[in-house]
Design a protein around this motif. Structure first.
Motif, mmCIF file in Angstrom:
data_model
loop_
_atom_site.group_PDB
_atom_site.id
_atom_site.type_symbol
_atom_site.label_atom_id
_atom_site.label_comp_id
_atom_site.label_asym_id
_atom_site.label_seq_id
_atom_site.Cartn_x
_atom_site.Cartn_y
_atom_site.Cartn_z
ATOM 1 N N ASP A 1 60.483 -7.039 31.173
ATOM 2 C CA ASP A 1 61.830 -6.525 30.945
ATOM 3 C C ASP A 1 62.139 -6.815 29.462
ATOM 4 O O ASP A 1 61.416 -7.599 28.827
ATOM 5 N N ASP B 1 64.770 -10.879 34.251
ATOM 6 C CA ASP B 1 65.803 -11.919 34.420
ATOM 7 C C ASP B 1 66.894 -11.533 35.417
ATOM 8 O O ASP B 1 67.698 -12.377 35.786
ATOM 9 N N ASP C 1 65.879 -7.017 27.645
ATOM 10 C CA ASP C 1 67.063 -7.833 27.364
ATOM 11 C C ASP C 1 67.102 -9.119 28.193
ATOM 12 O O ASP C 1 66.946 -9.090 29.416
ATOM 13 N N ASP C 2 67.296 -10.206 27.518
ATOM 14 C CA ASP C 2 67.376 -11.526 28.143
ATOM 15 C C ASP C 2 66.065 -11.980 28.777
ATOM 16 O O ASP C 2 66.035 -12.965 29.508
ATOM 17 N N THR C 3 64.991 -11.244 28.477
ATOM 18 C CA THR C 3 63.665 -11.695 28.912
ATOM 19 C C THR C 3 62.818 -11.962 27.674
ATOM 20 O O THR C 3 62.318 -13.059 27.496
#
Ligand SMILES: [Mg+2]
Length: 221
Positions: free
Chosen positions: A7, A169, A9-11
Motif C-alpha cells: 500500500d 495499514d 499512504d501510511d505504509t
C-alpha cells in the motif's frame, strides 16, 4: 513468497507529510495573491486538522480571513491536489525495499489519480517498483477492497494468489477483499488506523509495528 505488494499512504511513508506539503502550497498561494502571512495560515490549517479533522479546511480558512467564495475554496483544493509535493521516502522504507529487491515489487493504492501519481513520483517509487497501480485508473469500483489490481498482478507474474503478499495499514479495506482469494496479508500498525480493532475477516494474517520487521516475516511465510 514470490511477489511483494505495498500500500502507499501510511505504509511506505507518513501521509501527513503530503498533507503538510499541500498546506504549504495553499499558504504560499494565499500569501502571493492576498498578502496573507504564510506561516500563520499554514499554522491555522495544521491546527484545524488536529482539532476538526479533514473536511472543509479551506472553506473555514478562507472564512477566517474573510476571503471566502466558493470559487476560491475550489481553487485552494485544486492547488492542494495538483501541487508537486516535496516528499522523501523514509530511511526505513528505503532499507526495507533494498532488502527485498530480488522480488518483483508492486504498489496498489487508492485515491485521486493525479494526487497519487504526484506522490509516487516525488517518493521515487516508479524507479523502485515494477509497477504502481492506482486503482482509480481502472474505475472507482476497482478501488480496494476490490481484488481487481491484485488479480492483475497474479496474472502478470504468472503466480498463484498465495505467492503474493500485501502490506497495508487500513484494516477496513486493505485485506478483506483479497484474503478469501488466498493472498497473504500483513498489517503495519502505523498511521490513523493503528488503534482500529476489527474482526478476523477484516484483519491481516500477520502484524508488524514497522517495516523493519517485514523481511523477517516474509522469510517465515
Ligand atoms: Mg494506507
Amino acid at each position: 513468497m514470490k511477489v511483494i505488494v505495498f500500500d502507499l499512504d501510511d505504509t511506505l511513508y507518513d501521509e501527513f507529510e503530503f498533507v503538510k506539503s499541500g498546506f504549504h502550497a495553499v499558504a504560499s498561494f494565499l500569501a502571493e495573491n492576498f498578502n496573507i502571512n504564510e506561516t500563520d495560515s499554514f499554522q491555522w490549517m495544521w491546527e484545524s486538522l488536529q482539532t476538526q479533522g479533514r473536511g472543509l479546511i479551506f472553506d473555514d480558512l478562507l472564512r477566517e480571513y474573510r476571503l471566502y467564495t466558493k470559487k476560491l475554496a475550489k481553487r485552494c483544493l485544486t492547488i492542494y491536489r495538483t501541487h508537486k509535493p516535496k516528499l522523501t521516502l523514509p530511511e526505513e522504507s528505503v532499507r526495507c525495499l533494498e532488502s527485498l529487491k530480488q522480488y518483483p515489487l508492486y504498489v496498489v493504492t487508492d485515491g485521486n489519480k493525479v494526487v497519487q501519481h504526484n506522490k509516487l513520483q516525488a517518493l521515487g517509487l516508479y524507479k523502485i517498483m515494477k509497477h504502481c497501480f492506482v486503482t482509480h485508473r481502472y474505475g472507482i469500483h476497482h478501488a480496494k477492497p476490490s481484488p481487481y489490481c491484485f488479480l492483475n498482478i497474479a496474472k502478470r507474474e504468472k503466480v498463484s494468489t498465495n505467492e503474493i503478499v500485501y502490506i497495508g495499514d487500513n484494516p477496513m479495506k486493505d485485506f478483506v477483499g483479497i484474503k478469501p482469494l488466498g493472498f497473504k496479508t500483513i498489517r503495519i500498525m502505523t498511521g490513523q488506523h493503528r488503534e482500529k480493532k476489527v474482526t478476523t475477516d477484516y484483519d491481516a494474517d500477520y502484524t508488524i509495528q514497522s517495516l523493519n520487521e517485514l523481511i523477517h516475516i516474509i522469510n517465515t511465510i
